[in-house]
Design a protein around this motif. Sequence first.
Motif, PDB file in Angstrom:
ATOM      1  N   PRO A   1       0.815  -1.221   0.000  1.00  0.00           N
ATOM      2  CA  PRO A   1       0.000   0.000   0.000  1.00  0.00           C
ATOM      3  C   PRO A   1       0.846   1.267   0.000  1.00  0.00           C
ATOM      4  O   PRO A   1       0.406   2.311  -0.490  1.00  0.00           O
ATOM      5  N   VAL A   2       2.062   1.195   0.537  1.00  0.00           N
ATOM      6  CA  VAL A   2       2.953   2.356   0.525  1.00  0.00           C
ATOM      7  C   VAL A   2       3.348   2.688  -0.905  1.00  0.00           C
ATOM      8  O   VAL A   2       3.312   3.854  -1.338  1.00  0.00           O
ATOM      9  N   GLN A   3       3.729   1.669  -1.681  1.00  0.00           N
ATOM     10  CA  GLN A   3       4.074   1.887  -3.086  1.00  0.00           C
ATOM     11  C   GLN A   3       2.871   2.413  -3.862  1.00  0.00           C
ATOM     12  O   GLN A   3       3.004   3.292  -4.719  1.00  0.00           O
ATOM     13  N   ALA A   4       1.698   1.875  -3.573  1.00  0.00           N
ATOM     14  CA  ALA A   4       0.497   2.319  -4.264  1.00  0.00           C
ATOM     15  C   ALA A   4       0.195   3.778  -3.961  1.00  0.00           C
ATOM     16  O   ALA A   4      -0.173   4.548  -4.862  1.00  0.00           O
ATOM     17  N   ALA A   5       0.344   4.175  -2.704  1.00  0.00           N
ATOM     18  CA  ALA A   5       0.056   5.558  -2.334  1.00  0.00           C
ATOM     19  C   ALA A   5       1.026   6.524  -3.013  1.00  0.00           C
ATOM     20  O   ALA A   5       0.628   7.604  -3.481  1.00  0.00           O
TER      21      ALA A   5
ATOM     22  N   SER B   1      -0.968   1.187   6.232  1.00  0.00           N
ATOM     23  CA  SER B   1       0.317   1.609   5.669  1.00  0.00           C
ATOM     24  C   SER B   1       1.436   1.656   6.691  1.00  0.00           C
ATOM     25  O   SER B   1       2.612   1.782   6.322  1.00  0.00           O
ATOM     26  N   ASP B   2       1.088   1.565   7.978  1.00  0.00           N
ATOM     27  CA  ASP B   2       2.099   1.667   9.021  1.00  0.00           C
ATOM     28  C   ASP B   2       2.764   0.337   9.362  1.00  0.00           C
ATOM     29  O   ASP B   2       3.626   0.265  10.235  1.00  0.00           O
ATOM     30  N   LEU B   3       2.386  -0.722   8.668  1.00  0.00           N
ATOM     31  CA  LEU B   3       3.047  -2.007   8.878  1.00  0.00           C
ATOM     32  C   LEU B   3       4.438  -1.974   8.244  1.00  0.00           C
ATOM     33  O   LEU B   3       4.722  -1.128   7.384  1.00  0.00           O
ATOM     34  N   PRO B   4       5.347  -2.878   8.611  1.00  0.00           N
ATOM     35  CA  PRO B   4       6.737  -2.813   8.118  1.00  0.00           C
ATOM     36  C   PRO B   4       6.887  -3.292   6.671  1.00  0.00           C
ATOM     37  O   PRO B   4       7.606  -4.262   6.382  1.00  0.00           O
ATOM     38  N   TRP B   5       6.222  -2.595   5.742  1.00  0.00           N
ATOM     39  CA  TRP B   5       6.243  -3.012   4.341  1.00  0.00           C
ATOM     40  C   TRP B   5       7.620  -2.874   3.701  1.00  0.00           C
ATOM     41  O   TRP B   5       7.886  -3.500   2.666  1.00  0.00           O
ATOM     42  N   HIS B   6       8.492  -2.078   4.278  1.00  0.00           N
ATOM     43  CA  HIS B   6       9.832  -1.906   3.705  1.00  0.00           C
ATOM     44  C   HIS B   6      10.788  -3.024   4.128  1.00  0.00           C
ATOM     45  O   HIS B   6      11.904  -3.108   3.606  1.00  0.00           O
ATOM     46  N   ASP B   7      10.363  -3.865   5.051  1.00  0.00           N
ATOM     47  CA  ASP B   7      11.184  -4.984   5.488  1.00  0.00           C
ATOM     48  C   ASP B   7      10.992  -6.153   4.529  1.00  0.00           C
ATOM     49  O   ASP B   7       9.873  -6.650   4.362  1.00  0.00           O
ATOM     50  N   ALA B   8      12.057  -6.603   3.903  1.00  0.00           N
ATOM     51  CA  ALA B   8      11.959  -7.616   2.857  1.00  0.00           C
ATOM     52  C   ALA B   8      11.350  -8.918   3.372  1.00  0.00           C
ATOM     53  O   ALA B   8      10.531  -9.547   2.687  1.00  0.00           O
ATOM     54  N   ALA B   9      11.744  -9.334   4.559  1.00  0.00           N
ATOM     55  CA  ALA B   9      11.231 -10.581   5.116  1.00  0.00           C
ATOM     56  C   ALA B   9       9.736 -10.458   5.404  1.00  0.00           C
ATOM     57  O   ALA B   9       8.964 -11.391   5.144  1.00  0.00           O
ATOM     58  N   TYR B  10       9.326  -9.322   5.941  1.00  0.00           N
ATOM     59  CA  TYR B  10       7.898  -9.112   6.224  1.00  0.00           C
ATOM     60  C   TYR B  10       7.102  -9.114   4.921  1.00  0.00           C
ATOM     61  O   TYR B  10       6.042  -9.747   4.826  1.00  0.00           O
ATOM     62  N   LEU B  11       7.605  -8.426   3.920  1.00  0.00           N
ATOM     63  CA  LEU B  11       6.898  -8.353   2.639  1.00  0.00           C
ATOM     64  C   LEU B  11       6.760  -9.729   2.004  1.00  0.00           C
ATOM     65  O   LEU B  11       5.698 -10.075   1.478  1.00  0.00           O
ATOM     66  N   GLU B  12       7.826 -10.533   2.068  1.00  0.00           N
ATOM     67  CA  GLU B  12       7.769 -11.867   1.475  1.00  0.00           C
ATOM     68  C   GLU B  12       6.696 -12.721   2.141  1.00  0.00           C
ATOM     69  O   GLU B  12       5.951 -13.443   1.471  1.00  0.00           O
ATOM     70  N   SER B  13       6.591 -12.632   3.458  1.00  0.00           N
ATOM     71  CA  SER B  13       5.610 -13.446   4.175  1.00  0.00           C
ATOM     72  C   SER B  13       4.204 -12.864   4.130  1.00  0.00           C
ATOM     73  O   SER B  13       3.249 -13.534   4.520  1.00  0.00           O
ATOM     74  N   HIS B  14       4.071 -11.629   3.651  1.00  0.00           N
ATOM     75  CA  HIS B  14       2.758 -10.977   3.566  1.00  0.00           C
ATOM     76  C   HIS B  14       2.476 -10.515   2.136  1.00  0.00           C
ATOM     77  O   HIS B  14       1.816  -9.500   1.917  1.00  0.00           O
TER      78      HIS B  14
END
Length: 320
Positions: free
Chosen positions: A85-89, A141-154
């Motif tokens: 959502p951060v990239q989308a915004a 948008s406040d979730l850790p979307w910039h963390d690669a490991a978090y993004l991969e699992s979500h």
Amino acid sequence: MQTARTRKAETRRICVIGGSRYFGRLLVERLQAAGHEVTVINRGSGRPPAGVEHLVADRDDEAALVAALGERTFDVVIDQVCYTPVQAAIAARAFRGRARRYVMTSTIEVYDPATAGLPEPSRDVPVPESAVDPASWRVASDLPWHDAAYLESHYAEGKRQAEAVFTQDGGFAFAVVRSAHVLGGGALEFTGRLAHYVDRVLGGQPVAVHAEPLPTVFVHYAELAALLDWAATGTAFTGPLNACSGDPLDVYGLVEVIASRAGRTPVYETVAAGQPASPFSFDRHYAMSNARAEKEGFVFSRTSDWLPEAVGEALTARGR
């Protein structure tokens, strides 16, 4: 393969975010061949075909993206690499007022009941687009979307929330293509999922499957490029649209096609409940319906029409 029934002969200014490999590269080539003015934005990881404008920018850096765009305006933006959502915004702000239509590539994974908190769908009914409504999906948008490991699992949730941002506050006509599992192209197929099965069958190694694997849906990479071309230039639909061949297939059906082309007998190993299996063995149902796409005018081929050739390309890529 099938394509859209109708198509307008009108030159458009089209921006593709990503588009440096696989069906994205093919999409850019199709748009250029049709005479459209194409601009590709990426971080410099791959150059587009000669004659296509290339802007180098990190989409996560809003100031850099806006600076790279300058005064350019577009009829359509096709976003191949939006995952959060951060990239989308950022994109929504950057392209507001400079694009009339925005097409985002999304995924079948948005329907995964294990990650979406959705009720288990009927095994006998392909999942329609309405099962996940981006107009009402919560954005965090406040979730850790910039963390690669978090993004991969979500990954699936990131896509759902990205769809929601554009739908709820995009500022332009927004369409989202939810792609099935993409196959075809031999060595171009970079995910390695089909190659996994080819290697197991050729090596006589067991293929890990669930006790009762459920079917899923697939789409050929060239057909997905054709659909994205059509979504950008040949139709005006908005909202989500599923992209898949119409005949679901389970892991046994897929492996049998490979074994037949390779002249081998497959070996299977059943995994315990709750344990991971091979890439296309699923113990949950979310095979998509392509009824909306066909109603809008795009008719898909059947998996059985193109899968044997795709397997043959994969075998050739493995030196067989």
